[in-house]
Write a protein that holds these residues in place. Structure first.
Motif, PDB file in Angstrom:
ATOM      1  N   GLU A   1     -33.058  -8.460  43.713  1.00 27.02           N
ATOM      2  CA  GLU A   1     -32.107  -7.918  44.698  1.00 27.02           C
ATOM      3  C   GLU A   1     -32.371  -8.452  46.107  1.00 27.02           C
ATOM      4  O   GLU A   1     -31.434  -8.677  46.881  1.00 27.02           O
ATOM      5  N   HIS A   2     -33.628  -8.638  46.447  1.00 20.50           N
ATOM      6  CA  HIS A   2     -34.008  -9.072  47.793  1.00 20.50           C
ATOM      7  C   HIS A   2     -34.432 -10.537  47.747  1.00 20.50           C
ATOM      8  O   HIS A   2     -35.353 -10.904  47.019  1.00 20.50           O
ATOM      9  N   GLN A   3     -33.756 -11.356  48.545  1.00 21.37           N
ATOM     10  CA  GLN A   3     -33.994 -12.790  48.513  1.00 21.37           C
ATOM     11  C   GLN A   3     -35.383 -13.165  49.013  1.00 21.37           C
ATOM     12  O   GLN A   3     -35.886 -12.579  49.966  1.00 21.37           O
ATOM     13  N   PRO A   4     -35.994 -14.174  48.377  1.00 21.17           N
ATOM     14  CA  PRO A   4     -37.256 -14.687  48.915  1.00 21.17           C
ATOM     15  C   PRO A   4     -37.028 -15.400  50.234  1.00 21.17           C
ATOM     16  O   PRO A   4     -35.967 -15.971  50.467  1.00 21.17           O
ATOM     17  N   GLY A   5     -38.000 -15.335  51.096  1.00 24.26           N
ATOM     18  CA  GLY A   5     -37.918 -15.996  52.385  1.00 24.26           C
ATOM     19  C   GLY A   5     -39.305 -16.256  52.912  1.00 24.26           C
ATOM     20  O   GLY A   5     -40.311 -15.899  52.267  1.00 24.26           O
ATOM     21  N   GLN A   6     -39.394 -16.856  54.070  1.00 28.75           N
ATOM     22  CA  GLN A   6     -40.681 -17.201  54.653  1.00 28.75           C
ATOM     23  C   GLN A   6     -41.565 -15.964  54.756  1.00 28.75           C
ATOM     24  O   GLN A   6     -41.214 -14.980  55.392  1.00 28.75           O
ATOM     25  N   GLY A   7     -42.716 -15.988  54.087  1.00 29.24           N
ATOM     26  CA  GLY A   7     -43.667 -14.888  54.165  1.00 29.24           C
ATOM     27  C   GLY A   7     -43.461 -13.769  53.166  1.00 29.24           C
ATOM     28  O   GLY A   7     -44.311 -12.874  53.078  1.00 29.24           O
ATOM     29  N   SER A   8     -42.377 -13.787  52.391  1.00 30.38           N
ATOM     30  CA  SER A   8     -42.155 -12.695  51.441  1.00 30.38           C
ATOM     31  C   SER A   8     -42.995 -12.909  50.183  1.00 30.38           C
ATOM     32  O   SER A   8     -43.337 -14.034  49.822  1.00 30.38           O
ATOM     33  N   ILE A   9     -43.326 -11.803  49.517  1.00 30.77           N
ATOM     34  CA  ILE A   9     -44.112 -11.868  48.285  1.00 30.77           C
ATOM     35  C   ILE A   9     -43.472 -11.003  47.212  1.00 30.77           C
ATOM     36  O   ILE A   9     -42.659 -10.114  47.505  1.00 30.77           O
ATOM     37  N   SER A  10     -43.839 -11.255  45.970  1.00 26.59           N
ATOM     38  CA  SER A  10     -43.323 -10.491  44.834  1.00 26.59           C
ATOM     39  C   SER A  10     -44.227  -9.294  44.546  1.00 26.59           C
ATOM     40  O   SER A  10     -45.335  -9.177  45.082  1.00 26.59           O
ATOM     41  N   ALA A  11     -43.757  -8.431  43.654  1.00 27.05           N
ATOM     42  CA  ALA A  11     -44.569  -7.285  43.228  1.00 27.05           C
ATOM     43  C   ALA A  11     -45.851  -7.762  42.551  1.00 27.05           C
ATOM     44  O   ALA A  11     -46.929  -7.194  42.761  1.00 27.05           O
ATOM     45  N   ALA A  12     -45.740  -8.820  41.747  1.00 26.34           N
ATOM     46  CA  ALA A  12     -46.923  -9.331  41.047  1.00 26.34           C
ATOM     47  C   ALA A  12     -47.961  -9.863  42.018  1.00 26.34           C
ATOM     48  O   ALA A  12     -49.169  -9.627  41.853  1.00 26.34           O
TER      49      ALA A  12
ATOM     50  N   VAL B   1     -39.906  -2.866  46.078  1.00 27.61           N
ATOM     51  CA  VAL B   1     -40.831  -3.784  45.417  1.00 27.61           C
ATOM     52  C   VAL B   1     -42.282  -3.299  45.477  1.00 27.61           C
ATOM     53  O   VAL B   1     -42.985  -3.288  44.456  1.00 27.61           O
ATOM     54  N   ALA B   2     -42.744  -2.897  46.658  1.00 26.26           N
ATOM     55  CA  ALA B   2     -44.162  -2.546  46.818  1.00 26.26           C
ATOM     56  C   ALA B   2     -44.457  -1.100  46.416  1.00 26.26           C
ATOM     57  O   ALA B   2     -45.522  -0.823  45.839  1.00 26.26           O
ATOM     58  N   TYR B   3     -43.553  -0.196  46.711  1.00 21.96           N
ATOM     59  CA  TYR B   3     -43.800   1.225  46.447  1.00 21.96           C
ATOM     60  C   TYR B   3     -44.111   1.504  44.969  1.00 21.96           C
ATOM     61  O   TYR B   3     -45.050   2.262  44.669  1.00 21.96           O
TER      62      TYR B   3
END
Length: 307
Positions: free
Chosen positions: A15-26, A74-76
């Protein structure tokens, strides 16, 4: 090593696009394991130990800045998996209907450009077509990126130049003019972003109910709050505190400084509002006040992990 928080901002998923500095739940989960799940104090335990002066060098906590919906989505769930709680530092203008520009512009960058370098190229082209071309050109003649934002080693040279132009050369009004023109030229309807970028009131209430701590982060997230006139700084934090108190039924007593920008006057304002503890956004220097507990940016930790 010293007691400190880990600082997180952006996350991505379907749902939320990757971008500079973003990370995944994994990746977020991998980072928690790398540090050590057992080393993380709950938000309430960190807060209590900080006020009592009983934090040990090995203590860690988790913090999130900016009230972003991607953090909740994602993080919660990862935090819930490990029964962890965190500090969530919230700027409050979106709760009053504002599409705050700092996040709108970031979304524009990641959704309309194939890379951050592509955005920077278009940005400087837009500056060249604006009334601000000469002031930017003059300022950059003497600018040395190697001496700017040295406390944030993950910024590239291009990142530093952009932030210098944005914060020091243009300032908010001129920067907004350039970016708003770029958005108009691209035909982007920012009204479609409502409900997509920031958490809603129910999200904050759920976090608060589960023992997470909701703190101040200014009302409108100026990128250079510490340089604002005293009256404007006071209005930013008084409004921030008032909105959160009305939403949650309690006075916020923690803070993190937006873009790590604050002054001695800022700290006096926070003390007058009943704030008891806060975080800066780097690991530099000694603990000069209760409002300057250090934090490690997740980008630095990720770089260490990748080694």
């Amino acid at each position: 090593m010293k007691a400190h928080g880990l600082m997180f901002h952006h996350f991505h998923n379907d749902e939320h696009q990757p971008g500079q500095g973003s990370i995944s739940a994994a990746t977020f989960e991998d980072m928690l394991h790398y540090v050590g799940i057992d080393r993380f104090l709950s938000a309430e335990e960190w807060y209590r130990r900080a006020l009592e002066g009983k934090l040990s060098p090995d203590d860690r906590c988790i913090t999130f800045d900016d009230n972003l919906k991607c953090q909740f989505d994602v993080a919660y769930p990862v935090l819930r998996k490990y029964n962890l709680t965190a500090f969530w530092f919230v700027y409050t203008s979106p709760f009053q209907g504002s599409l705050e520009k700092i996040e709108v512009y970031r979304h524009f960058r990641i959704s309309e450009f194939p890379s951050i370098e592509s955005f920077y190229q278009c940005f400087y082209q837009a500056v060249a077509q604006s009334p601000y071309e000469k002031i930017v050109e003059t300022a950059l003649k003497t600018f040395d990126p190697d001496t700017y934002l040295v406390e944030f080693p993950f910024y590239t040279k291009e990142d530093k130049v952009f932030r210098y132009v944005r914060d020091r050369v243009l300032g908010a009004e001129k920067y907004y003019n350039v970016m708003d023109q770029m958005i108009r030229d691209a035909g982007v309807d920012i009204q479609k972003l409502r409900g997509k970028l920031w958490m809603e009131v129910d999200h904050l209430k759920q976090l608060d109910k589960e023992g997470h701590i909701i703190g101040l982060h200014s009302h409108s997230h100026p990128t250079y709050l510490g340089r604002l006139p005293l009256k404007e700084q006071k209005e930013e934090y008084e409004t921030n505190a008032s909105v959160l108190e009305n939403l949650l039924g309690k006075k916020p007593t923690t803070v993190s400084h937006p873009c790590n920008s604050y002054s001695g006057d800022t700290l006096k304002i926070l003390k007058g509002l009943g704030v008891e503890m806060g975080f800066r956004a780097n690991m530099f220097g000694a603990l000069a006040s209760p409002y300057e507990y250090p934090r490690e940016d997740h980008a630095n930790l990720l770089k260490e992990m990748e080694g």
